[in-house]
Motif scaffolding. Structure first.
Motif, PDB file in Angstrom:
ATOM      1  N   HIS A 123     -33.961 -31.563  -9.633  1.00  0.00           N
ATOM      2  CA  HIS A 123     -35.203 -31.126  -8.990  1.00  0.00           C
ATOM      3  C   HIS A 123     -35.040 -30.970  -7.487  1.00  0.00           C
ATOM      4  O   HIS A 123     -34.262 -31.682  -6.867  1.00  0.00           O
ATOM      5  CB  HIS A 123     -36.321 -32.138  -9.237  1.00  0.00           C
ATOM      6  N   ARG A 139     -37.871 -25.336  -4.839  1.00  0.00           N
ATOM      7  CA  ARG A 139     -37.231 -24.314  -5.675  1.00  0.00           C
ATOM      8  C   ARG A 139     -36.812 -24.920  -7.006  1.00  0.00           C
ATOM      9  O   ARG A 139     -36.517 -26.099  -7.101  1.00  0.00           O
ATOM     10  CB  ARG A 139     -36.032 -23.696  -4.965  1.00  0.00           C
ATOM     11  N   LYS A 140     -36.789 -24.089  -8.017  1.00  0.00           N
ATOM     12  CA  LYS A 140     -36.382 -24.514  -9.343  1.00  0.00           C
ATOM     13  C   LYS A 140     -34.870 -24.709  -9.358  1.00  0.00           C
ATOM     14  O   LYS A 140     -34.118 -23.885  -8.866  1.00  0.00           O
ATOM     15  CB  LYS A 140     -36.776 -23.460 -10.374  1.00  0.00           C
ATOM     16  N   SER A 176     -39.613 -27.036  -9.590  1.00  0.00           N
ATOM     17  CA  SER A 176     -39.781 -27.570  -8.236  1.00  0.00           C
ATOM     18  C   SER A 176     -40.966 -28.533  -8.248  1.00  0.00           C
ATOM     19  O   SER A 176     -41.831 -28.475  -9.132  1.00  0.00           O
ATOM     20  CB  SER A 176     -40.058 -26.441  -7.245  1.00  0.00           C
TER      21      SER A 176
END
Length: 104
Positions: free
Chosen positions: A41, A45-46, A51
């Protein structure tokens, strides 16, 4: 004199509250960095998982659900990759959940 002291004490109380919140954020970030969360994580942002901004958008203020997902893991909430259970105490999970949800 009273008219002067009340606003002064109010400002002092607010300043000490903001300092306490900053310390909690620093402690939560240190906890995040010490746990496995950091592998999957990021705040904005992913990575492998969503995220924290995405989690905060979806969960709002639901600290209990996020904390339980941190402890027990979850499947299918944010896609096909499951989140495994994490080795955290209930207190640590709550701290992390509150911190995650602060990323709105």
């Amino acid at each position: 004199m009273k008219k002067l002291l009340i606003p002064l004490f109010s400002v002092a109380a607010l300043a000490s509250f903001q300092t306490a919140v900053a310390v909690d954020n620093a402690a939560a970030e240190a906890l995040f960095s010490a746990k496995a969360c950091v592998a999957c994580h990021a705040a904005d942002r992913k990575l492998v998982g969503p995220s924290y901004q995405e989690v905060a958008e979806k969960r709002g203020d639901d600290v209990a659900t996020v904390a339980q997902n941190i402890i027990s893991g979850s499947t299918g909430v944010y896609g096909p990759i499951p989140m495994p259970p994490n080795a955290v105490t209930e207190e640590e999970a709550t701290i992390l959940a509150e911190w995650v949800l602060s990323h709105k």
